[in-house]
Design an enzyme around this catalytic site. Structure first.
Site, short mmCIF file in Angstrom:
data_model
loop_
_atom_site.label_atom_id
_atom_site.label_comp_id
_atom_site.label_asym_id
_atom_site.label_seq_id
_atom_site.Cartn_x
_atom_site.Cartn_y
_atom_site.Cartn_z
N LYS A 199 0.84 -1.30 0.16
CA LYS A 199 0.03 0.01 0.03
C LYS A 199 0.74 1.24 -0.11
O LYS A 199 2.10 1.08 0.82
CB LYS A 199 -0.94 -0.06 1.38
N SER A 213 -9.98 -0.38 7.14
CA SER A 213 -9.18 -0.35 5.58
C SER A 213 -8.51 -1.73 5.30
O SER A 213 -8.03 -1.77 3.94
CB SER A 213 -8.25 0.79 5.82
N SER A 237 -9.67 1.80 2.82
CA SER A 237 -8.95 2.35 1.96
C SER A 237 -7.57 1.55 1.14
O SER A 237 -7.13 2.12 0.27
CB SER A 237 -8.09 3.43 2.79
N1 GLN Z 1 -13.16 4.05 5.97
C1 GLN Z 1 -12.39 4.68 7.20
C2 GLN Z 1 -11.93 6.23 7.11
O1 GLN Z 1 -12.16 6.64 6.21
C3 GLN Z 1 -11.18 3.73 7.90
C4 GLN Z 1 -10.10 4.19 6.86
C5 GLN Z 1 -8.64 3.29 7.55
O2 GLN Z 1 -9.09 2.10 8.16
N2 GLN Z 1 -7.62 3.69 6.81
O3 GLN Z 1 -11.48 6.74 8.08
#
Ligand code: GLN
Length: 485
Positions: free
Chosen positions: A77, A176, A152
């Site tokens: 990532k 994410s 994400s």
């Molecule tokens: N979707 C969540 C957010 O937008 C979690 C994102 C993540 O775990 N990095 O904060």
């Protein structure tokens, strides 16, 4: 080649049945073929990928001992530093920034002879649930390219689902890793807070962030987790809890299990098909003798609110360093220093990141701090206590990972609140610091993957992996592969 698991590749390379170079050629070719359609990578690093394969073959030829990930392609990532490679966080503000050191997790991968194929797409600074917040492009779900892969860590999940790499790394602050794993039909694990070093991971919300693995089966997931876990002097929040040999733990099986099914995770808002598949997964354990208990996590209903105060608060502080001075994007328009900061940040950050910075700055500001930040911390404690009480009664919890299967690209972009709600089942795990994983458990009528979530006691990843391995020995969902065209 792309059907081989990480364990199989490493074994074949070790036994010299196949060279690392052959592996690398096959995977690179496939990645280049598939990436234009799926848009998994921000950048494929073909040259260093091939060079590391050649170096590994040379090491083996000259009698060196191959590492645990010998010849295994891994996708990363793009919010983790790989020395000499750009780290973009899918943001314009990091334009041109090249990392000058390896994140600890990356160092460990290299030490075990993994081959790093490239950097995968994400929501900008890992803020989002679909990769649609990437400043560059949206990654496509390999099962249906009109849909999001989740986020994400959507690029890393899609890479493994499409067989582009057998393993990848993601990060999970509120879901994410697990939500994209469920959307893409692969396994994804968020380790206990402190299990994996965060050194070299660009911070989003430091009290919640963890790096974790994606794979297509429990054995591969265990292998990668074993490699990246452990105490790191460069991250004071990393734990010195000994790292079990997760792969060896799998051979032992689960033993007698007591599992909890928390009623709050099966209430309104859950897609009926998902409910049915997750409860069917519970039955698989029950049939094998697990005792199933109803449990309650009464403060779970506040998790989203708590998260969307605490995570943006931490983000607003963490993102203050991106100011156009030391690295990344700098405006050409500024007349003075203040304008330089303001314009660089305005031009560099996308809308969701700005929204989070504003939310966080507001929640932390004097006069509002007590009503928002402090209160959210208190409710966070209540959420932790809910889990502690539940884990006195049961060994692990089974829940859905996400309330729906993968949604269509564009469906939720106009309504941030709807987007936030796709993490309703994953967020409380980060707030409590416990480990969570998503395991594929079937498909919707539209042939979209569904995952169930296992939540465990702190540092009981081995038990969760044993559960996943047992489930995969009884079912074949994880063996299905997405259509190629
Ligand atoms: N979707 C969540 C957010 O937008 C979690 C994102 C993540 O775990 N990095 O904060």
């Amino acid at each position: 080649m792309s059907a081989l698991s990480a364990c199989e590749i490493a074994a074949k390379v070790r036994k010299k049945e196949i060279s690392a170079l052959e592996v690398a050629k096959g995977f690179l070719e496939n990645a280049k073929k598939q990436d234009p359609r799926l848009k998994v990578f921000i950048k494929i690093h073909g040259d260093p990928f091939m060079a590391s394969a050649e170096a590994l073959d040379e090491k083996i030829r000259t009698g060196g001992a191959p590492g645990r990930l010998a010849g295994v392609p891994v996708a990363i990532k793009d919010n983790m530093n790989v020395d000499g490679w750009e780290t973009t966080c899918a943001s314009k503000i990091l334009e041109g920034f090249k990392a000058t050191y390896d994140a600890t997790a990356i160092k460990k991968l290299k030490a075990e002879d993994a081959l790093l194929l490239g950097k995968t797409n994400l929501d900008e600074f890992a803020m989002g649930s679909s990769t649609e917040n990437s400043a560059f492009f949206t990654t496509k779900n390999p099962w249906d390219i009109s849909r999001v892969p989740g986020g994400s860590s959507g690029g890393s999940a899609a890479a493994v689902a499409a067989g582009i790499t057998p393993l990848s790394l993601g990060s999970d602050t509120g879901g994410s890793i697990r939500q994209p794993a469920s959307f893409c039909g692969v396994l994804g694990l968020k380790p206990t807070y402190g299990r994996v070093s965060r050194f070299g991971l660009v911070a989003f919300a430091s009290s919640l962030d963890q790096i974790g693995p994606f794979a297509r089966d429990a054995q591969d997931l265990a292998l990668l987790l074993s490699v990246i876990s452990g105490k790191d002097p460069m991250d004071s929040t990393s734990s010195d809890e000994p790292v079990p040999d997760y792969a060896a733990a799998l051979a032992k099986g689960t033993g007698p299990l007591k599992l909890g099914v928390p009623k709050e995770y099966f209430a309104k808002g859950l897609d009926a098909e998902i409910k049915e598949k997750v409860l069917a997964a519970v039955k698989v354990f029950e049939k094998a003798g697990a005792k199933i208990e109803d449990v309650s996590l009464p403060h779970m209903s506040s998790a989203i609110e708590v998260y969307y105060i605490l995570a943006p608060s931490e983000a607003s502080a963490n993102l203050a360093r991106f100011d156009g001075i030391r690295y990344g994007h700098r405006t050409k328009e500024a007349k003075n220093l203040l304008e330089l900061y303001e314009k660089s940040r305005d031009e560099g950050f996308g809308p969701e990141v700005k929204r989070r910075i504003m939310l966080g700055t507001y929640a932390l500001s004097s006069g509002y701090y007590d009503a928002f930040y402090l209160k959210a911390q208190k409710v966070r404690t209540l959420i932790c206590q809910d889990f502690e009480a539940a884990f006195k009664k049961v060994d692990a919890l089974i829940t859905p990972t996400a309330p729906t299967p993968a949604f269509k690209i564009g469906d939720k972009t106009s309504d941030p609140l709807q987007m936030y709600l796709s993490d309703v089942y994953t967020i409380s795990c980060n707030l409590a610091g416990i480990p969570g994983m998503s395991v594929p458990c079937g498909f919707s009528k539209e042939k979209l993957p569904v995952g169930f979530q296992i939540l465990g006691r702190p540092f009981e990843e081995a038990r969760m992996l044993q559960m996943a391995a047992f489930y995969q020995s009884q079912t074949a969902w994880h063996k299905e592969t997405p259509p190629l065209n």
